[in-house]
Design a protein around this motif. Structure first.
Motif, mmCIF file in Angstrom:
data_model
loop_
_atom_site.group_PDB
_atom_site.id
_atom_site.type_symbol
_atom_site.label_atom_id
_atom_site.label_comp_id
_atom_site.label_asym_id
_atom_site.label_seq_id
_atom_site.Cartn_x
_atom_site.Cartn_y
_atom_site.Cartn_z
ATOM 1 N N LYS A 107 -34.441 -37.374 8.933
ATOM 2 C CA LYS A 107 -33.608 -36.978 7.556
ATOM 3 C C LYS A 107 -33.695 -38.637 6.685
ATOM 4 O O LYS A 107 -34.177 -38.763 5.641
ATOM 5 C CB LYS A 107 -32.201 -37.588 7.692
ATOM 6 N N ASP A 108 -34.224 -39.846 6.972
ATOM 7 C CA ASP A 108 -34.134 -40.823 6.726
ATOM 8 C C ASP A 108 -35.503 -40.883 5.688
ATOM 9 O O ASP A 108 -36.042 -41.090 3.963
ATOM 10 C CB ASP A 108 -34.607 -42.467 7.470
ATOM 11 N N ILE A 109 -36.622 -39.908 6.044
ATOM 12 C CA ILE A 109 -38.008 -39.916 6.072
ATOM 13 C C ILE A 109 -38.014 -39.681 4.469
ATOM 14 O O ILE A 109 -38.972 -39.499 3.863
ATOM 15 C CB ILE A 109 -39.137 -39.223 7.416
ATOM 16 N N VAL A 110 -37.526 -38.252 5.328
ATOM 17 C CA VAL A 110 -37.563 -37.275 4.213
ATOM 18 C C VAL A 110 -36.900 -37.447 2.731
ATOM 19 O O VAL A 110 -37.436 -37.358 1.615
ATOM 20 C CB VAL A 110 -36.999 -36.313 4.431
ATOM 21 N N ALA A 111 -35.699 -37.880 2.662
ATOM 22 C CA ALA A 111 -35.030 -38.751 2.159
ATOM 23 C C ALA A 111 -35.363 -39.897 1.192
ATOM 24 O O ALA A 111 -35.639 -39.501 -0.468
ATOM 25 C CB ALA A 111 -33.016 -38.693 2.174
ATOM 26 N N LEU A 112 -35.684 -40.659 1.431
ATOM 27 C CA LEU A 112 -36.915 -41.842 1.098
ATOM 28 C C LEU A 112 -37.507 -41.588 0.461
ATOM 29 O O LEU A 112 -38.237 -41.944 -0.847
ATOM 30 C CB LEU A 112 -37.022 -42.687 2.292
ATOM 31 N N SER A 113 -38.918 -40.107 0.938
ATOM 32 C CA SER A 113 -40.240 -39.649 0.849
ATOM 33 C C SER A 113 -39.736 -39.371 -0.964
ATOM 34 O O SER A 113 -40.290 -38.751 -1.871
ATOM 35 C CB SER A 113 -40.169 -38.653 1.062
ATOM 36 N N GLY A 114 -38.169 -38.523 -1.049
ATOM 37 C CA GLY A 114 -38.224 -38.177 -2.159
ATOM 38 C C GLY A 114 -38.034 -39.116 -4.073
ATOM 39 O O GLY A 114 -37.830 -38.737 -5.002
ATOM 40 N N ALA A 115 -37.855 -40.051 -3.472
ATOM 41 C CA ALA A 115 -38.123 -41.090 -4.498
ATOM 42 C C ALA A 115 -39.248 -41.479 -4.633
ATOM 43 O O ALA A 115 -39.432 -41.931 -6.438
ATOM 44 C CB ALA A 115 -38.015 -42.820 -4.073
ATOM 45 N N HIS A 116 -40.534 -40.082 -4.323
ATOM 46 C CA HIS A 116 -41.706 -40.253 -5.211
ATOM 47 C C HIS A 116 -41.382 -38.874 -6.737
ATOM 48 O O HIS A 116 -42.228 -38.887 -7.162
ATOM 49 C CB HIS A 116 -42.290 -39.437 -4.221
ATOM 50 N N THR A 117 -40.433 -39.051 -6.990
ATOM 51 C CA THR A 117 -39.918 -37.992 -8.415
ATOM 52 C C THR A 117 -40.160 -39.107 -9.448
ATOM 53 O O THR A 117 -39.960 -38.497 -9.716
ATOM 54 C CB THR A 117 -38.718 -37.474 -7.686
ATOM 55 N N LEU A 118 -40.273 -40.455 -9.012
ATOM 56 C CA LEU A 118 -40.296 -41.620 -9.806
ATOM 57 C C LEU A 118 -41.496 -41.073 -9.716
ATOM 58 O O LEU A 118 -42.054 -42.343 -8.714
ATOM 59 C CB LEU A 118 -39.417 -42.457 -9.749
ATOM 60 N N GLY A 119 -41.754 -42.293 -10.807
ATOM 61 C CA GLY A 119 -43.367 -42.534 -11.376
ATOM 62 C C GLY A 119 -44.505 -41.658 -10.703
ATOM 63 O O GLY A 119 -44.378 -40.678 -10.662
ATOM 64 N N GLY A 120 -46.236 -42.404 -10.329
ATOM 65 C CA GLY A 120 -46.684 -41.948 -9.815
ATOM 66 C C GLY A 120 -47.917 -42.945 -9.080
ATOM 67 O O GLY A 120 -47.428 -43.583 -9.069
ATOM 68 N N ALA A 121 -48.865 -42.419 -8.630
ATOM 69 C CA ALA A 121 -50.200 -43.002 -8.516
ATOM 70 C C ALA A 121 -51.221 -43.643 -9.571
ATOM 71 O O ALA A 121 -51.757 -43.205 -10.396
ATOM 72 C CB ALA A 121 -50.906 -42.094 -7.109
ATOM 73 N N HIS A 122 -51.340 -44.167 -9.402
ATOM 74 C CA HIS A 122 -52.611 -44.656 -9.714
ATOM 75 C C HIS A 122 -54.721 -45.541 -9.019
ATOM 76 O O HIS A 122 -54.180 -46.015 -8.157
ATOM 77 C CB HIS A 122 -52.289 -46.374 -10.620
ATOM 78 N N LYS A 123 -55.078 -45.186 -9.739
ATOM 79 C CA LYS A 123 -56.390 -45.023 -8.769
ATOM 80 C C LYS A 123 -56.477 -46.070 -8.981
ATOM 81 O O LYS A 123 -57.432 -46.860 -8.129
ATOM 82 C CB LYS A 123 -57.526 -44.412 -9.383
ATOM 83 N N GLN A 124 -56.147 -47.659 -9.793
ATOM 84 C CA GLN A 124 -56.822 -48.736 -9.373
ATOM 85 C C GLN A 124 -56.013 -49.292 -8.682
ATOM 86 O O GLN A 124 -56.287 -51.163 -7.957
ATOM 87 C CB GLN A 124 -56.808 -49.852 -10.891
ATOM 88 N N VAL A 125 -54.484 -49.107 -8.225
ATOM 89 C CA VAL A 125 -53.575 -49.489 -7.223
ATOM 90 C C VAL A 125 -54.205 -49.091 -5.756
ATOM 91 O O VAL A 125 -54.107 -49.689 -4.827
ATOM 92 C CB VAL A 125 -52.160 -49.862 -7.067
ATOM 93 N N SER A 126 -54.445 -47.813 -5.782
ATOM 94 C CA SER A 126 -54.598 -47.009 -4.621
ATOM 95 C C SER A 126 -55.414 -45.739 -4.012
ATOM 96 O O SER A 126 -55.948 -45.344 -2.972
ATOM 97 C CB SER A 126 -52.932 -46.075 -4.002
ATOM 98 N N GLY A 127 -56.075 -45.510 -5.256
ATOM 99 C CA GLY A 127 -57.392 -44.958 -5.266
ATOM 100 C C GLY A 127 -56.757 -43.292 -5.397
ATOM 101 O O GLY A 127 -58.267 -42.620 -5.682
ATOM 102 N N PHE A 128 -55.825 -42.952 -5.758
ATOM 103 C CA PHE A 128 -54.830 -41.785 -5.516
ATOM 104 C C PHE A 128 -54.530 -41.931 -7.833
ATOM 105 O O PHE A 128 -54.526 -42.821 -7.745
ATOM 106 C CB PHE A 128 -54.114 -41.152 -5.398
ATOM 107 N N ASP A 129 -54.299 -40.846 -7.904
ATOM 108 C CA ASP A 129 -53.954 -40.757 -9.228
ATOM 109 C C ASP A 129 -53.652 -38.983 -9.601
ATOM 110 O O ASP A 129 -53.448 -38.597 -9.846
ATOM 111 C CB ASP A 129 -55.704 -41.325 -10.234
ATOM 112 N N GLY A 130 -52.584 -39.701 -10.505
ATOM 113 C CA GLY A 130 -51.404 -38.688 -10.196
ATOM 114 C C GLY A 130 -50.155 -38.802 -10.280
ATOM 115 O O GLY A 130 -49.752 -40.089 -10.017
#
Length: 335
Positions: A166-189
């Motif tokens: 439950k903690d894993i899924v609930a905390l993953s919900g923080a991805h409702t904020l912001g996004g990924a950046h190519k220069q940081v993680s290689g992901f973008d969006g």
């Protein structure tokens, strides 16, 4: 949390003296909270501050009692971990707050910043208890989640901290904020159409997501040995595809995770309730808040002080009464 992870042990980190959590410390916490609200709102940096809090806390190992929310992420060797790429700005912003409120530990400051980041973007209120100690050393690199991996990896990392499905899924919900950046993680969006608003949109987008792969560039050297991949989770109002990590996809592929995703998609209040509880747990990993026993001792001391004061007043009152009595008696005898 954009990072890679493997269970790695390290020697117990030395800590500085614990803060004196008295009335003045609580006042400073509230002053810092107000400062953070203004700072995060003006700089539009809520996702970054939340990531800082998560990454400082997420290194905790419940078995060895090392890592955790102890402010060690500010140490150069830990800040330079590939998982923490891009967090220098958040650390620098927090340093401004630290200069104004020097008695607050970095450990408390970073976690308070995460709590405020959720609050100012419309998320749930998270009860904050101060008193964390700062650490002088950092755990070895590799304790945070790797965005390229699946359910087994997520459970390994979060169970090591002492957290559950439950903690894993609930905390993953923080991805409702912001996004990924190519220069940081290689992901973008970005994950949701409104990445500055804390709500349950992340789970709605997960449930709409497809398995169609998108091609992204290789991540920066040292981030991961795997080429990152992502899948479409629909499009925003401009027609731009939304984005999810492989670890996000895992939440709808694993039956146990999926149950929570479905609940949070339908009931935002349930998500807010569980998120607030899980965030508090994460922010207090390895931290023993001021106990009832210490409050009782304080109360006893205060009572003792009051008793001594009361006894002094009673003695003085008695002395005045005796003096008055003998004066009246002397006057009568003279008459």
């Amino acid at each position: 949390m954009e990072a890679q992870a493997s269970a790695s042990a390290s020697a117990p980190a030395p800590t500085l003296a614990p803060p004196v959590v008295n009335a003045e410390y609580y006042k400073e916490i509230e002053r810092a909270r107000r400062y953070l609200r203004a700072l995060i709102s003006s700089k539009n940096c809520a996702p970054m501050m939340l990531r800082l809090a998560f990454h400082d806390a997420g290194t905790y190992d419940a078995l060895t009692k090392t890592g955790g929310p102890n402010g060690s992420i500010r140490n150069p060797q830990e800040l330079n971990h590939s998982a923490n790429r891009g967090l220098e700005t958040a650390v620098d912003l927090c340093e401004k707050v630290k200069r104004k409120h020097p008695c607050i530990t970095y450990a408390d400051l970073y976690q308070l910043a995460g709590v405020v980041a959720v609050e100012v973007t419309g998320g749930p209120t998270i009860h904050f208890v101060p008193g964390r100690q700062d650490s002088l050393s950092s755990p070895a690199e590799g304790r945070l989640p790797d965005a390229n991996k699946g359910a087994e990896h997520l459970r390994l990392v979060f169970n090591r901290m002492g957290l559950e499905d439950k903690d894993i899924v609930a905390l993953s919900g923080a991805h409702t904020l912001g996004g990924a950046h190519k220069q940081v993680s290689g992901f973008d969006g970005k994950w949701t159409e409104e990445p500055w608003k804390f709500d349950n949109s992340y789970f709605k987008e997960l449930m709409k997501s497809s398995t169609k792969s998108l091609t992204t560039s290789n991540p920066p050297t040292g981030y991961s040995q795997q080429k990152p991949s992502s899948s479409a989770a629909g499009e925003d109002s401009t027609g731009r595809r939304l984005f999810i990590f492989p670890t996000d996809q895992t939440l709808i592929k694993d039956p146990k995770f999926l149950g929570y995703v479905m609940l949070y998609e339908q009931e935002e209040e349930a998500f807010f309730r569980d998120y607030a509880a899980s965030h508090k747990k994460l922010s207090e990993l390895g931290f023993v808040p001021p106990t009832l026993a210490s409050r009782v001792i304080t109360a006893v001391k205060n009572s003792s002080t009051m008793a001594k004061t009361a006894a002094g007043v009673a003695f003085a009152t008695t002395a005045i009464a005796i003096t008055f009595y003998y004066r009246r008696r002397s006057q009568r005898e003279q008459e």
